[in-house]
Design an enzyme around this catalytic site. Structure first.
Site, PDB file in Angstrom:
ATOM      1  N   HIS A  14      -3.574   6.691   2.091  1.00 45.34           N
ATOM      2  CA  HIS A  14      -4.097   5.383   1.719  1.00 45.34           C
ATOM      3  C   HIS A  14      -5.475   5.227   2.354  1.00 45.34           C
ATOM      4  O   HIS A  14      -5.768   5.816   3.393  1.00 45.34           O
ATOM      5  CB  HIS A  14      -3.131   4.299   2.217  1.00 45.34           C
ATOM      6  CG  HIS A  14      -3.657   2.908   2.094  1.00 45.34           C
ATOM      7  ND1 HIS A  14      -4.156   2.399   0.926  1.00 45.34           N
ATOM      8  CD2 HIS A  14      -3.776   1.912   3.012  1.00 45.34           C
ATOM      9  CE1 HIS A  14      -4.552   1.158   1.109  1.00 45.34           C
ATOM     10  NE2 HIS A  14      -4.341   0.843   2.380  1.00 45.34           N
ATOM     11  N   CYS A  68       0.805  -1.221   0.000  1.00 47.46           N
ATOM     12  CA  CYS A  68       0.000   0.000   0.000  1.00 47.46           C
ATOM     13  C   CYS A  68       0.840   1.274   0.000  1.00 47.46           C
ATOM     14  O   CYS A  68       0.310   2.366  -0.244  1.00 47.46           O
ATOM     15  CB  CYS A  68      -0.943  -0.008   1.195  1.00 47.46           C
ATOM     16  SG  CYS A  68      -2.006  -1.465   1.249  1.00 47.46           S
ATOM     17  N   ASN A 102     -10.705  -0.455  -0.275  1.00 45.00           N
ATOM     18  CA  ASN A 102      -9.247  -0.493  -0.161  1.00 45.00           C
ATOM     19  C   ASN A 102      -8.666  -1.095  -1.434  1.00 45.00           C
ATOM     20  O   ASN A 102      -8.821  -2.287  -1.687  1.00 45.00           O
ATOM     21  CB  ASN A 102      -8.861  -1.329   1.063  1.00 45.00           C
ATOM     22  CG  ASN A 102      -7.366  -1.398   1.306  1.00 45.00           C
ATOM     23  OD1 ASN A 102      -6.556  -1.132   0.418  1.00 45.00           O
ATOM     24  ND2 ASN A 102      -6.979  -1.783   2.516  1.00 45.00           N
TER      25      ASN A 102
END
Length: 334
Positions: A259, A119, A289
């Site tokens: 993020h 990520c 996500n």
């Protein structure tokens, strides 16, 4: 926009993003995982996510995002000198996904590579681009983050599978005149926490086999509580250190582009980060996500709200475990 003016800083010249057309509601996911849709929204603040079509892989999403970034910059693909692709869900172990993107774009003058920093990958790519531009200030670099996590979601694991979505974001990076561009980058790697997020099978330690497929070894596994604790402990100090090293204050930051792990954790992080005058940009409610693509997609959508000279703080964090943050003084193209 024409090719960038050579200056003494590295900046983002344009952005682009792509999310698959198929929108997956909480009701659809809830039926698969055996919960009700209200539970998903309450636990995650996610309302929907996008899943790639059966014909789409990571390189397809990446290519579409890249084309949008190239169009926004007015840069032809053949002018690219480097292509950096961040992905943990590439088309296959070999070749690198960046080479597939290069071929699809006809960007055959570019040197290509993949990076795997989960990520945090987009920010790690920014730091790599900064290093490349030190030796070649006239270079144009494409950074793309693309993930297809729907192919790695275990729908018997309700706490993880409901979080995941697919998408890609891209940026064209090059030299810009001062005082714009990157003011600093902070990268933190904590391999001692590697077990918090993992895909156990498919590599050289546990090659694909009938047993790894039957036991779900190719799915994403996540210790949600451990991830939340890591993020809240490690991310705020990194952001504060980055801003201070740039000779600035947290209250001067106007935009926070983090993020998008899940909505609840994102809200807690925003409150803990001391960014009292910054707008925290969110796409998690609509896209969930998307791994390394979350930062890049959110940056593309948020950039329409940036004004010339705004301080923009970008942060990726997750699998590895890792944190990557960069501070940018944004330049709005004429």
């Amino acid at each position: 926009m024409s090719a960038p003016t050579i200056g003494n800083a590295v900046g983002i010249l344009s952005t682009g993003s792509y999310v698959p057309k198929e929108e997956i509601s909480n009701e659809e996911v809830a039926e698969r995982v055996g919960v009700d849709s209200e539970w998903i929204e309450r636990k995650t603040q996610i309302i929907s996510r996008r899943y790639a079509a059966p014909t789409e892989a990571a390189s397809d999403l990446a290519t579409k995002a890249a084309r949008r970034a190239l169009d926004a910059a007015g840069v032809p693909a053949e002018a690219l000198d480097y292509i950096i692709v961040s992905t943990g869900t590439g088309d296959s172990p070999q070749p690198p996904t960046a080479y597939l993107v290069q071929d699809a774009l006809d960007a055959h003058n570019a040197a290509c590579l993949d990076i795997s920093a989960a990520c945090s990958g987009f920010v790690y790519g920014m730091e790599l681009a900064r290093g490349l531009l030190v030796s070649r200030p006239d270079a144009l670099i494409l950074i793309v983050a693309a993930e297809v996590y729907s192919r790695f979601a275990d729908f018997s694991d309700r706490r993880t599978s409901v979080l995941l979505g697919d998408g890609a974001g891209a940026a064209i990076v090059g030299s810009v005149p001062a005082p714009y561009g990157l003011l600093g980058v902070e990268l933190v790697s904590r391999g001692d926490a590697h077990a918090l997020i993992r895909i156990e099978a498919g590599g050289s330690r546990m090659p694909a086999s009938r047993d790894t497929v039957e036991t779900g070894g190719h799915y994403v596994k996540m210790n949600g509580r451990g991830v939340s604790e890591f993020v809240l402990e490690h991310v705020p100090p990194v952001l504060e250190r980055l801003v201070e090293r740039a000779g600035l204050r947290l209250d001067q930051v106007r935009h926070f582009v983090p993020h998008q792990p899940n909505g609840v954790l994102l809200s807690r992080l925003s409150d803990a980060s001391g960014l009292v005058n910054a707008r925290t940009h969110r796409t998690v409610e609509r896209y969930a996500n998307m791994g390394s693509a979350s930062v890049a997609v959110t940056l593309d959508e948020a950039s329409t709200d940036f004004r010339d000279g705004d301080l923009v703080l970008i942060a990726g964090f997750g699998g590895g475990m890792a944190v990557g943050a960069c501070l940018v003084r944004w330049a709005v193209a004429a």
